[in-house]
Write a protein that holds these residues in place. Sequence first.
Motif: not given
Length: 254
Positions: A60-61, A72-73, A183-185, A206-207
Amino acid sequence: MRTIMILLFISNVSIGQTIDRIKRNFDLEFNYLPENLKNKYKSFSYDFSNLWLTTDVQDIYGIIGDEHQRIAIKLISITRISDNPFLYSVYGKSKVKGNICEFYGTIHIKTIREVKTFHFGVDDKYMGKGIKAQGVLIADYEFNEDKNQKYSGVFKGKLYTKWYLNSRNQIVYDDIEFTSDGYLNNAFHGVWTSNVSRKEKICNWADYRVPVANRDFDIGAGEFRVSKKYADRGWLYFTEDRISNLIKETKWWE
């Protein structure tokens, strides 16, 4: 008129200097049906909370501020509020440099839309797996960091998440297109507001990719890679000459 033209020019320059991966990955106009199908998914048997707890924290960036400092979350627990099928209570922690803050808040689903055409991944891997629906949800989020902790504030914005409904009527994190470039989510796009100064900073995460960032920030093609320009803002081990997937986060949230 001159002032208006200058503002328009500045706006266009700003847009040109950023990459919006949300628009690229969640093309609402082209890929999804126009109807908001919240009523279809209002049953408490449909639980979306697992979607935001699936991805490992090292994948997760996020960025905070115009300087793109790394944030960072970690979402630690998510529970649905009993009298509203679309409202979720969230507990988590944030980390910027060495500063860690707890936060509490909500994710409130506002829109649920289904795809026009199913996707089944490389070589139609998911064909025949009994997928009943695929879609995107759009939610409002607000996470309030503990005011008694240093450098605390409030995260607020929009969340975009891809999901699908499996053969057992379970809501599942949609990583079917995981191998596709870019790709991200779980794209969180918004601002962080300081509890002390009330100053706002952009804050996006996001991921697998940062959803909205400076055009020169993420220089990777298929995978996330950060320009050396940002190395001293928490991204040293994600620059183009290093291998980011070998970096494992210590469990700083425990």
